[in-house]
Design an enzyme around this catalytic site. Structure first.
Site, PDB file in Angstrom:
ATOM      1  N   ASN A   1     -10.032   0.191  -0.371  1.00 33.47           N
ATOM      2  CA  ASN A   1      -8.575   0.245  -0.313  1.00 33.47           C
ATOM      3  C   ASN A   1      -8.017  -0.329  -1.618  1.00 33.47           C
ATOM      4  OD1 ASN A   1      -5.858  -0.099   0.203  1.00 33.47           O
ATOM      5  ND2 ASN A   1      -6.149  -0.987   2.234  1.00 33.47           N
TER       6      ASN A   1
ATOM      7  N   HIS B   1      -3.163   7.587   1.954  1.00 37.41           N
ATOM      8  CA  HIS B   1      -3.579   6.264   1.496  1.00 37.41           C
ATOM      9  C   HIS B   1      -4.984   6.022   2.038  1.00 37.41           C
ATOM     10  CE1 HIS B   1      -3.894   2.118   0.662  1.00 37.41           C
ATOM     11  NE2 HIS B   1      -3.680   1.701   1.897  1.00 37.41           N
TER      12      HIS B   1
ATOM     13  N   CYS C   1       0.821  -1.225   0.000  1.00 38.37           N
ATOM     14  CA  CYS C   1       0.000   0.000   0.000  1.00 38.37           C
ATOM     15  C   CYS C   1       0.851   1.268   0.000  1.00 38.37           C
ATOM     16  CB  CYS C   1      -0.947   0.000   1.189  1.00 38.37           C
ATOM     17  SG  CYS C   1      -2.128  -1.359   1.119  1.00 38.37           S
TER      18      CYS C   1
HETATM   19  O1  UT7 Z   1      -3.826  -0.649   3.372  1.00 41.33           O
HETATM   20  C1  UT7 Z   1      -2.920  -1.449   4.049  1.00 41.33           C
HETATM   21  C2  UT7 Z   1      -3.055  -1.276   5.484  1.00 41.33           C
HETATM   22  N1  UT7 Z   1      -4.298  -1.820   5.964  1.00 41.33           N
HETATM   23  C3  UT7 Z   1      -5.034  -1.108   6.783  1.00 41.33           C
HETATM   24  O2  UT7 Z   1      -4.705   0.033   7.033  1.00 41.33           O
HETATM   25  C4  UT7 Z   1      -6.214  -1.768   7.433  1.00 41.33           C
HETATM   26  C5  UT7 Z   1      -6.165  -1.422   8.890  1.00 41.33           C
HETATM   27  N2  UT7 Z   1      -7.237  -2.023   9.662  1.00 41.33           N
HETATM   28  C6  UT7 Z   1      -8.525  -1.656   9.557  1.00 41.33           C
HETATM   29  O3  UT7 Z   1      -8.907  -0.872   8.729  1.00 41.33           O
HETATM   30  C7  UT7 Z   1      -9.488  -2.211  10.590  1.00 41.33           C
HETATM   31  O4  UT7 Z   1      -8.741  -2.889  11.579  1.00 41.33           O
HETATM   32  C8  UT7 Z   1     -10.565  -3.157  10.015  1.00 41.33           C
HETATM   33  C9  UT7 Z   1     -11.576  -2.347   9.215  1.00 41.33           C
HETATM   34  C10 UT7 Z   1      -9.894  -4.199   9.161  1.00 41.33           C
HETATM   35  C11 UT7 Z   1     -11.312  -3.846  11.155  1.00 41.33           C
HETATM   36  O5  UT7 Z   1     -11.828  -2.905  12.073  1.00 41.33           O
HETATM   37  P1  UT7 Z   1     -11.606  -3.114  13.649  1.00 41.33           P
HETATM   38  O6  UT7 Z   1     -12.359  -2.048  14.319  1.00 41.33           O
HETATM   39  O7  UT7 Z   1     -10.117  -3.151  13.878  1.00 41.33           O
HETATM   40  O8  UT7 Z   1     -12.308  -4.504  13.931  1.00 41.33           O
HETATM   41  P2  UT7 Z   1     -11.681  -5.879  14.455  1.00 41.33           P
HETATM   42  O9  UT7 Z   1     -10.746  -6.462  13.454  1.00 41.33           O
HETATM   43  O10 UT7 Z   1     -11.161  -5.679  15.830  1.00 41.33           O
HETATM   44  O11 UT7 Z   1     -12.967  -6.789  14.479  1.00 41.33           O
HETATM   45  C12 UT7 Z   1     -14.101  -6.469  15.290  1.00 41.33           C
HETATM   46  C13 UT7 Z   1     -15.168  -7.554  15.104  1.00 41.33           C
HETATM   47  C14 UT7 Z   1     -14.644  -8.973  15.202  1.00 41.33           C
HETATM   48  O12 UT7 Z   1     -15.618  -9.715  15.888  1.00 41.33           O
HETATM   49  P3  UT7 Z   1     -15.407 -10.080  17.445  1.00 41.33           P
HETATM   50  O13 UT7 Z   1     -14.133 -10.868  17.505  1.00 41.33           O
HETATM   51  O14 UT7 Z   1     -15.314  -8.750  18.140  1.00 41.33           O
HETATM   52  O15 UT7 Z   1     -16.637 -10.853  17.766  1.00 41.33           O
HETATM   53  C15 UT7 Z   1     -14.615  -9.440  13.768  1.00 41.33           C
HETATM   54  O16 UT7 Z   1     -14.809 -10.836  13.643  1.00 41.33           O
HETATM   55  O17 UT7 Z   1     -15.768  -7.437  13.789  1.00 41.33           O
HETATM   56  C16 UT7 Z   1     -15.796  -8.730  13.163  1.00 41.33           C
HETATM   57  N3  UT7 Z   1     -15.731  -8.543  11.729  1.00 41.33           N
HETATM   58  C17 UT7 Z   1     -16.791  -8.319  10.950  1.00 41.33           C
HETATM   59  N4  UT7 Z   1     -18.111  -8.221  11.238  1.00 41.33           N
HETATM   60  C18 UT7 Z   1     -18.948  -7.971  10.229  1.00 41.33           C
HETATM   61  C19 UT7 Z   1     -14.612  -8.542  10.939  1.00 41.33           C
HETATM   62  N5  UT7 Z   1     -14.973  -8.314   9.663  1.00 41.33           N
HETATM   63  C20 UT7 Z   1     -16.321  -8.173   9.646  1.00 41.33           C
HETATM   64  C21 UT7 Z   1     -17.257  -7.925   8.622  1.00 41.33           C
HETATM   65  N6  UT7 Z   1     -18.553  -7.833   8.963  1.00 41.33           N
HETATM   66  N7  UT7 Z   1     -16.905  -7.759   7.325  1.00 41.33           N
END
Ligand code: UT7
Length: 323
Positions: free
Chosen positions: A280, A250, A114
């Site tokens: 992204n 980004h 990225c």
């Molecule tokens: O471009 C390269 C660099 N990449 C990035 O910059 C990405 C950086 N990360 C992010 O943007 C965020 O971390 C995400 C958008 C990927 C995730 O957001 P988050 O607030 O960090 O959520 P999380 O990963 O802590 O997940 C929270 C919950 C989990 O459930 P539990 O364990 O709390 O029950 C996940 O299983 O959300 C769940 N979850 C989803 N739920 C519904 C993960 N993906 C989904 C989904 N729909 N698509």
């Protein structure tokens, strides 16, 4: 007099197929509401038949050349930032060169995931400042839809496809921050974080593989590292956050974009945001945002811009330029 790498053209290409968040509700346990709230993404474009990393890159390049009033033959070098070149080799850049009907100069890819476009800009700048080239096409192009695991809701809803391109030209400046062109760069990487974001395929597995990401771990690094690299680049350019007209970040997650702007002390009114429409697009996201920001009338000649990115590696960096 100081040599500067000045933007003389910008363009982009987005695949025809637009996929709204709601489409994922049919096959995954997810919702439009979750995707919007956690990432700011509302829709993304996915490449279809005849749309590849190289064809999209070439289309973006043609648009940038047209804006600059230049022909492909005026270009000395082509750099494509991509992690999704259509084949293991040759490079996407040589495919673009051939698509543009060019048999002179040189072309190569840069792979910093990225952060790829920021790395490509820094390398293009170095080629211009060393006098090796006068005009270089710097392109970010990706088809991340082709490395998605469609059963993994934590990644497949986040990424999109597209391409953006800048034409950079050598011009004389005064050596001050009032000059047009790239004023400073800052590049970083830390390979100890390789497991946070990677593709589980390649020549060692004999497969293309799928993107794997510990999103919340990447998130933890993002705001701090992005603000630090942008600060370093601004200090090197001799400018402060108060001087910045546009942050062009980004486009991975609106919460990272907002957190970084806040840490830098820049209002969201001065941030170009496209993540809602593109998702992204990895190395394509910054040139896409520059092109869309220019087309919207946000970015104008003379504007001071800081652009920053982080991605797999981890690799991250920033560039300060005057449009
Ligand atoms: O471009 C390269 C660099 N990449 C990035 O910059 C990405 C950086 N990360 C992010 O943007 C965020 O971390 C995400 C958008 C990927 C995730 O957001 P988050 O607030 O960090 O959520 P999380 O990963 O802590 O997940 C929270 C919950 C989990 O459930 P539990 O364990 O709390 O029950 C996940 O299983 O959300 C769940 N979850 C989803 N739920 C519904 C993960 N993906 C989904 C989904 N729909 N698509």
């Amino acid at each position: 007099m100081t040599l500067r790498a000045v933007v003389s053209g910008v363009g982009h290409y987005l695949p025809r197929r637009v996929v709204e968040n709601a489409e994922f509700e049919e096959s995954l346990e997810t919702s439009d509401e979750w995707i919007r709230a956690r990432s700011g993404i509302e829709r993304r474009h996915f490449a279809g038949e005849g749309e590849t990393t190289a064809t999209m890159a070439a289309a973006a390049a043609r648009a940038a050349l047209e804006m600059a009033g230049k022909e492909a033959g005026d270009v000395d070098a082509i750099i494509v930032a991509t992690s999704t070149a259509d084949l293991t080799f040759p490079s996407a850049a040589t495919m673009v060169q051939s698509e543009l009907g060019l048999r002179t100069g040189f072309a190569f890819d840069i792979q910093a995931v990225c952060a790829g476009f920021v790395f490509a800009l820094a390398n293009a700048n170095a080629l211009i400042l060393s006098g090796q080239v006068k005009r270089v096409l710097v392109i970010g192009a990706e088809t991340f839809s082709r490395i998605m695991d469609w059963t993994d809701r934590s990644t497949c809803v986040l990424f999109g496809d597209g391409a953006g391109a800048l034409l950079l030209e050598a011009q004389e400046g005064d050596g001050t921050a009032a000059d047009r062109g790239i004023l400073s760069t800052d590049l970083n990487s830390d390979g100890t974080h390789r497991d946070l974001l990677y593709v589980d395929g390649g020549v060692s597995t004999g497969t293309t593989g799928y993107l794997r990401m510990q999103g919340n771990q990447v998130f933890r690094h993002a705001v701090e590292k992005l603000a630090a690299t942008a600060d370093t680049a601004m200090t090197r350019a001799g400018v402060t956050a108060a001087d910045i007209d546009w942050v062009v970040p980004h486009q991975a997650n609106i919460r990272i974009i907002q957190g970084t702007a806040k840490k830098l002390g820049v209002s969201m009114d001065n941030v170009v945001v496209t993540v809602q429409d593109h998702g992204n697009t990895s190395a394509a996201s910054i040139p896409l945002a520059l092109s869309v920001g220019h087309a919207r009338g946000q970015i104008k000649q003379g504007d001071l811009i800081v652009t920053e990115a982080i991605g797999g590696g981890l690799a991250w960096g920033a560039v300060v330029l005057r449009w």
